[in-house]
Write an enzyme that holds these catalytic residues in place. Structure first.
Site, PDB file in Angstrom:
ATOM      1  N   GLU A  29     111.291 -59.705  12.624  1.00 21.71           N
ATOM      2  CA  GLU A  29     112.256 -60.517  11.884  1.00 21.71           C
ATOM      3  C   GLU A  29     112.990 -59.759  10.783  1.00 21.71           C
ATOM      4  O   GLU A  29     114.219 -59.732  10.721  1.00 21.71           O
ATOM      5  CB  GLU A  29     111.527 -61.719  11.256  1.00 21.71           C
ATOM      6  CG  GLU A  29     110.892 -62.681  12.242  1.00 21.71           C
ATOM      7  CD  GLU A  29     111.838 -63.760  12.732  1.00 21.71           C
ATOM      8  OE1 GLU A  29     113.051 -63.688  12.427  1.00 21.71           O
ATOM      9  OE2 GLU A  29     111.364 -64.667  13.432  1.00 21.71           O
ATOM     10  N   SER A  38     115.938 -70.302  11.102  1.00 23.02           N
ATOM     11  CA  SER A  38     115.789 -69.797   9.740  1.00 23.02           C
ATOM     12  C   SER A  38     115.800 -70.948   8.735  1.00 23.02           C
ATOM     13  O   SER A  38     114.982 -71.854   8.824  1.00 23.02           O
ATOM     14  CB  SER A  38     116.874 -68.761   9.454  1.00 23.02           C
ATOM     15  OG  SER A  38     116.596 -68.036   8.284  1.00 23.02           O
ATOM     16  N   HIS A  42     115.534 -60.837  13.051  1.00 28.35           N
ATOM     17  CA  HIS A  42     115.887 -62.212  12.708  1.00 28.35           C
ATOM     18  C   HIS A  42     117.271 -62.544  13.252  1.00 28.35           C
ATOM     19  O   HIS A  42     118.243 -61.830  13.011  1.00 28.35           O
ATOM     20  CB  HIS A  42     115.868 -62.340  11.183  1.00 28.35           C
ATOM     21  CG  HIS A  42     115.910 -63.737  10.676  1.00 28.35           C
ATOM     22  ND1 HIS A  42     114.968 -64.684  10.999  1.00 28.35           N
ATOM     23  CD2 HIS A  42     116.795 -64.361   9.832  1.00 28.35           C
ATOM     24  CE1 HIS A  42     115.232 -65.819  10.370  1.00 28.35           C
ATOM     25  NE2 HIS A  42     116.340 -65.645   9.666  1.00 28.35           N
TER      26      HIS A  42
END
Length: 491
Positions: free
Chosen positions: A311, A181, A409
């Site tokens: 995600e 990320s 995610h």
């Protein structure tokens, strides 16, 4: 260490563990917004058995009266190392955590490096300045507060690894940086910065968040933080403000999309603080910088990059926001990021029929924009210019939130670190995650760190192969290549 100073760590289940080792002076007082300064050498033995404080931040679900977490003495690294013979040259893996550039810490049990170290690597984790300390841009005051201080911290941490990791049997010439990320986004920024050349030879980017702010967006973010904190938008005023008030201002902007919009931060700014393209530290957004820098001087770099299939469910499924999204909100997001209506509709039509609701549509668009398309673009650039490229897509469906969380995610993180039964690991994967998947993923990440080959075909050709990481593992051509083509001109 190289300068003669010594450190006292711990043996923990056959792994040597050293925590909280400063790589830079504490950014307090006059150093709070300055470029990092290296730590002076010392003689004798220093304790390295406890983590350094996390960078100042609030808890993810903080209320209005929540106390500040962490402290300013946060610029530290941790090392997990297997037993090594004198003169060993073990591969090194350096972890950069995510958290939207305003939260996160290496002390999070999810990031414990012991499991990876047992595969025969020296695992290093790095903390860097976050929030206004690390990423708020003070245009016109760069002499006192250079831009992208968090990125400068990471450069200094990597210099520390280069200079000292041999003390644990690590080979600085076999260094793999990896992050997820915002951590992967920070690494993408570094990869496009000439100052990072030679500090690492391989990079693993998990769901890279590469969106950076323009100078205008950075100014809007600074004004928004200042207004909410009740101070002027200057370096002096924000530096003198109560730190809790500033942290709460950033937290509110991160958790309230309407508030961001009110302060001029459009839909592409999912979080309020990002690296900024300032023309000095960052001369261009990461994808542009990589294309320019690598074309001019192809890097001796091997890259493994990928994303998760769903995600944005991490942000839209918990709390039920996915069921409250309107079509108007989807169109507004597409317009904000520059995606035309016909392309947005075409992307909706590619979804399975049950996943074409406005909420699922927004999840798909945002997953593409923030993570999946950047990962594909980086793989393509690395194939063209770097030594090698490998791609992956993580598809294992988490059963959390009644099965709706899916391959969201961060769900891959407990598997990468082998920390399935930590509180965050359980939150992401549920009580019975497949341990075999963790072992398989760790084996492939370590293989890449060892020699640049994770065990599947490189990303190359008109239909590049990617590794699908789910209930089974297999290598197959990139799915829906036409999906990524629809984002041409946007990303």
């Amino acid at each position: 260490l190289a300068h003669g100073g010594q450190l006292r760590g711990l043996w923990e289940e056959g792994v040597r563990v050293f925590r909280g080792m400063p790589y830079a002076q504490a950014p307090r007082g006059a150093l709070r917004f300055a470029a990092p300064l290296s730590v002076s050498p010392w003689s004798g033995v220093r304790d390295a058995t406890a983590f350094a404080p996390m960078a100042p931040q609030l808890a993810r679900s903080a209320r209005a009266d929540a106390p500040m977490l962490g402290g300013d003495d946060c610029l530290a690294v941790n090392v997990w190392a297997p037993t090594a013979e004198p003169g060993a040259h073990l591969p090194v893996m350096v972890w950069v955590h995510g958290g939207g550039f305003f939260r996160g810490a290496t002390s999070e049990p999810l990031y414990d490096g012991a499991s990876l170290a047992r595969w025969g690597v020296v695992l290093v984790s790095v903390q860097y300045r976050l929030g206004i300390d690390g990423f708020l841009h003070f245009e016109g005051e760069e002499h006192a507060a250079p831009a992208n201080r968090g990125l400068l911290d990471l450069l200094m941490a990597l210099q520390w690894v280069r200079d000292h990791i041999h003390a644990w049997g690590g080979d600085a010439g076999r260094t793999t940086v990896f992050g997820q990320s915002a951590g992967a986004g920070a690494l993408a920024c570094l990869m496009g910065m000439p100052a990072s050349r030679g500090l690492f030879q391989r990079a693993i980017l998990q769901s890279p968040s590469v969106a950076c702010q323009t100078l205008q967006e950075a100014a809007a973010a600074r004004h928004a933080v200042a207004v909410l904190a009740g101070v002027e938008p200057t370096l002096a005023a924000l530096g003198a403000a109560q730190q809790a008030a500033v942290l709460h201002a950033v937290h509110r902007l991160a958790s309230e999309p309407a508030l961001r919009q009110q302060h001029g931060l459009g839909g592409r700014n999912f979080f309020p603080l990002r690296p900024v393209v300032d023309g000095r530290v960052l001369t261009a957004p990461p994808l542009e910088a990589l294309a320019q820098q690598w074309a001019d001087q192809p890097p001796a770099l091997q890259v493994l990059v990928g994303s998760n299939a769903q995600e944005m469910r991490l942000y839209h499924v918990p709390g039920g926001a996915i069921d409250r999204v309107t079509e108007a909100k989807v169109h507004a997001f597409a317009q904000d990021v520059g995606l035309n209506a016909s392309a947005a509709q075409a992307l909706r039509n590619m979804q399975p029929p049950a996943q074409q609701t406005p909420g699922e549509w927004l999840c798909a668009l945002q997953s593409d924009y923030y993570y999946r398309v950047p990962a594909q673009r980086i793989a393509a650039l690395a194939h063209r210019w770097a030594r090698s490229a490998h791609g992956y897509e993580f598809t294992w469906p988490s059963p959390q939130w009644r099965g709706r969380l899916g391959a969201a995610h961060g769900v891959e993180l407990p598997f990468v670190f082998g920390n399935l039964h930590t509180p965050t690991g359980q939150e992401l994967t549920g009580p019975t995650p497949p341990a075999a998947l963790a072992e398989a993923l760790q084996q492939r990440w370590v293989a890449f760190a060892r020699d640049g080959n994770p065990g599947w075909a490189p990303y190359a050709g008109a239909q590049p192969p990617v590794q699908h990481v789910g209930e089974t593992l297999f290598c197959a051509p990139l799915t829906q290549p036409e999906r990524f083509a629809l984002w041409e001109g946007v990303l």
